[in-house]
Motif scaffolding. Structure first.
Motif, PDB file in Angstrom:
ATOM      1  N   ALA A 104       0.818  -1.218   0.000  1.00 40.52           N
ATOM      2  CA  ALA A 104       0.000   0.000   0.000  1.00 40.52           C
ATOM      3  C   ALA A 104       0.847   1.262   0.000  1.00 40.52           C
ATOM      4  CB  ALA A 104      -0.929   0.000   1.208  1.00 40.52           C
ATOM      5  N   ASN A 105       2.001   1.197   0.663  1.00 39.34           N
ATOM      6  CA  ASN A 105       2.866   2.382   0.787  1.00 39.34           C
ATOM      7  C   ASN A 105       3.986   2.424  -0.244  1.00 39.34           C
ATOM      8  OD1 ASN A 105       1.485   3.436   3.002  1.00 39.34           O
ATOM      9  ND2 ASN A 105       2.649   2.175   4.447  1.00 39.34           N
ATOM     10  N   ASP A 106       4.030   1.459  -1.140  1.00 37.68           N
ATOM     11  CA  ASP A 106       5.113   1.411  -2.124  1.00 37.68           C
ATOM     12  C   ASP A 106       4.996   2.606  -3.072  1.00 37.68           C
ATOM     13  OD1 ASP A 106       6.905   0.816  -4.210  1.00 37.68           O
ATOM     14  OD2 ASP A 106       6.653  -1.337  -3.889  1.00 37.68           O
ATOM     15  N   PRO A 107       6.019   3.472  -3.124  1.00 31.83           N
ATOM     16  CA  PRO A 107       5.915   4.688  -3.950  1.00 31.83           C
ATOM     17  C   PRO A 107       5.784   4.418  -5.442  1.00 31.83           C
ATOM     18  CG  PRO A 107       8.150   4.407  -3.078  1.00 31.83           C
ATOM     19  CD  PRO A 107       7.296   3.403  -2.382  1.00 31.83           C
ATOM     20  N   LYS A 108       6.170   3.217  -5.881  1.00 37.00           N
ATOM     21  CA  LYS A 108       6.094   2.962  -7.328  1.00 37.00           C
ATOM     22  C   LYS A 108       4.647   2.915  -7.815  1.00 37.00           C
ATOM     23  CE  LYS A 108       6.347  -2.128  -7.288  1.00 37.00           C
ATOM     24  NZ  LYS A 108       7.213  -3.271  -7.591  1.00 37.00           N
ATOM     25  N   ASN A 130     -16.009   7.224  -7.480  1.00 38.21           N
ATOM     26  CA  ASN A 130     -15.968   8.683  -7.485  1.00 38.21           C
ATOM     27  C   ASN A 130     -14.898   9.262  -6.583  1.00 38.21           C
ATOM     28  OD1 ASN A 130     -18.163   8.885  -9.270  1.00 38.21           O
ATOM     29  ND2 ASN A 130     -19.589   8.507  -7.562  1.00 38.21           N
ATOM     30  N   LYS A 131     -14.113   8.417  -6.012  1.00 36.55           N
ATOM     31  CA  LYS A 131     -13.090   8.961  -5.104  1.00 36.55           C
ATOM     32  C   LYS A 131     -11.780   8.186  -5.257  1.00 36.55           C
ATOM     33  CE  LYS A 131     -14.446   6.121  -1.121  1.00 36.55           C
ATOM     34  NZ  LYS A 131     -14.817   6.138   0.295  1.00 36.55           N
ATOM     35  N   ARG A 132     -10.725   8.842  -4.848  1.00 37.11           N
ATOM     36  CA  ARG A 132      -9.410   8.238  -4.884  1.00 37.11           C
ATOM     37  C   ARG A 132      -9.194   7.503  -3.555  1.00 37.11           C
ATOM     38  NH1 ARG A 132      -5.310   9.212  -8.174  1.00 37.11           N
ATOM     39  NH2 ARG A 132      -3.188   8.652  -7.575  1.00 37.11           N
ATOM     40  N   VAL A 133      -8.846   6.225  -3.626  1.00 34.73           N
ATOM     41  CA  VAL A 133      -8.591   5.428  -2.429  1.00 34.73           C
ATOM     42  C   VAL A 133      -7.095   5.404  -2.195  1.00 34.73           C
ATOM     43  CG1 VAL A 133      -8.809   3.168  -1.343  1.00 34.73           C
ATOM     44  CG2 VAL A 133     -10.609   4.010  -2.848  1.00 34.73           C
ATOM     45  N   THR A 134      -6.659   5.905  -1.087  1.00 36.18           N
ATOM     46  CA  THR A 134      -5.233   5.956  -0.784  1.00 36.18           C
ATOM     47  C   THR A 134      -4.783   4.670  -0.111  1.00 36.18           C
ATOM     48  OG1 THR A 134      -5.523   6.878   1.424  1.00 36.18           O
ATOM     49  CG2 THR A 134      -5.438   8.436  -0.429  1.00 36.18           C
ATOM     50  N   GLY A 135      -3.467   4.475  -0.101  1.00 35.17           N
ATOM     51  CA  GLY A 135      -2.912   3.326   0.593  1.00 35.17           C
ATOM     52  C   GLY A 135      -3.281   3.327   2.060  1.00 35.17           C
TER      53      GLY A 135
END
Length: 329
Positions: A103-107, A116-121
């Protein structure tokens, strides 16, 4: 079994008596032994000292090629049990750790937008941990994460690496090798019969019984004596072949995993007391079981045993050391 075999191998204190028909000793001529070029195995860059004896070139060290899959493929260190990776799983903590790393991998650049929304790590991690905290299983979390297919695909790929039987077996081998103090570096691997045949590098072969007979006769063992089966043969032959012996063969007393008649079990025994080597020559016993011709030596005898050994009983494989041979040019 008529030839069940190997009963002598587990009896370290066995008293060996000479048959009246024995030829007393070997007639060794040091001129049959010549230096040979070292061999570097291109598969793993292990380098082996070699020796020419008669018209054969032998590795003067036990094979230590690590077959991918280790115990799954018939390649063991001392005291190692076969890994059962058929139902490989990861625990919840490992699952959460890997899921967090993905989830936190910057790649992945914060992961894409779903609906309708952006799901973050961070949001995915929080949802996943809450599910575990409320008693949901990994299967439940998997089902939830399928709503985020890109993330779920990346997570599954990383989890599969941990679940991979080959990786599990290698991890297990490393742990056992650390516990036993580095057996392989000193003695080489112990191989099942099938593993031994797989492990041989290109240009070499697992020696047949005939190869061993040529070696023994080149070292001065009488031909008729060499052909004795299920028997100790040739006074002084084991001394020539064992570590420090004049033949340069340098056989290590690596022990093995063999059938122990007293307990009717297969156990690791006789390290620093005996050496056991597979040949490629196999046959069927009277009851149809697979057996192979082997060579062994024990500290209580200066002769070499030529006889047969079970390959497996279904409970587990028998494990011996391996030497490789090729013809001198």
């Amino acid at each position: 079994m008529k030839r069940l075999i190997i009963s002598l191998l587990s009896l370290v204190g066995l008293c060996v008596s000479c048959n009246d028909n024995d030829v007393d000793g070997v007639s060794f001529d040091s001129s049959v032994v010549k230096p040979a070029e070292d061999f570097t195995d291109p598969r793993d860059n292990n380098t082996y000292h070699c020796v020419q004896i008669g018209n054969q070139i032998w590795m003067a060290e036990n094979l230590r090629y690590q077959i991918p899959g280790n115990s799954i493929a018939g390649c063991y260190t001392w005291d190692e049990e076969q890994v059962d990776a058929s139902n490989a799983t990861v625990d919840d903590e490992t699952y959460k750790r890997i899921a967090t790393e993905v989830a936190n991998d910057p790649k992945y650049n914060g992961w894409p937008q779903y609906g309708n929304k952006r799901v973050t790590g961070t949001q995915m991690i929080m949802s996943m941990i809450m599910m575990f905290d409320y008693g949901y299983t990994q299967a439940d979390v998997d089902e939830y994460l399928t709503y985020y297919p890109d993330y779920y695909e990346a997570l599954t790929a990383e989890l599969d690496k941990v679940r991979d039987p080959i990786i599990i077996a290698e991890t297990h081998f490393k742990a056992v090798e650390k516990e036993n103090g580095g057996y392989v570096a000193k003695y080489g691997f112990l191989y099942s019969f099938d593993g031994a045949k797989q492990a041989v590098p290109e240009g070499w072969r697992l020696p047949s019984d005939e190869d061993w007979l040529k070696l023994e006769q080149a070292l001065g063992l009488n031909a008729s004596e060499s052909l004795r089966n299920e028997a100790w043969r040739g006074s002084g032959l084991a001394t020539l072949l064992s570590e420090g012996g004049q033949s340069g063969f340098n056989a290590k007393r690596a022990g093995g995993n063999i059938y122990v008649i007293k307990t009717k079990e297969y156990n690791y025994v006789n390290k620093d007391d005996s050496w056991y080597y597979w040949t490629s020559t196999s046959e069927k016993n009277t009851d149809g079981a697979d057996i192979a011709i082997i060579r062994m030596s024990a500290k209580y005898s200066d002769k070499v045993w030529r006889g047969t050994s079970p390959v497996t009983t279904g409970y587990r494989d028998v494990l011996y050391s391996v030497r490789c041979v090729k013809d001198a040019k």
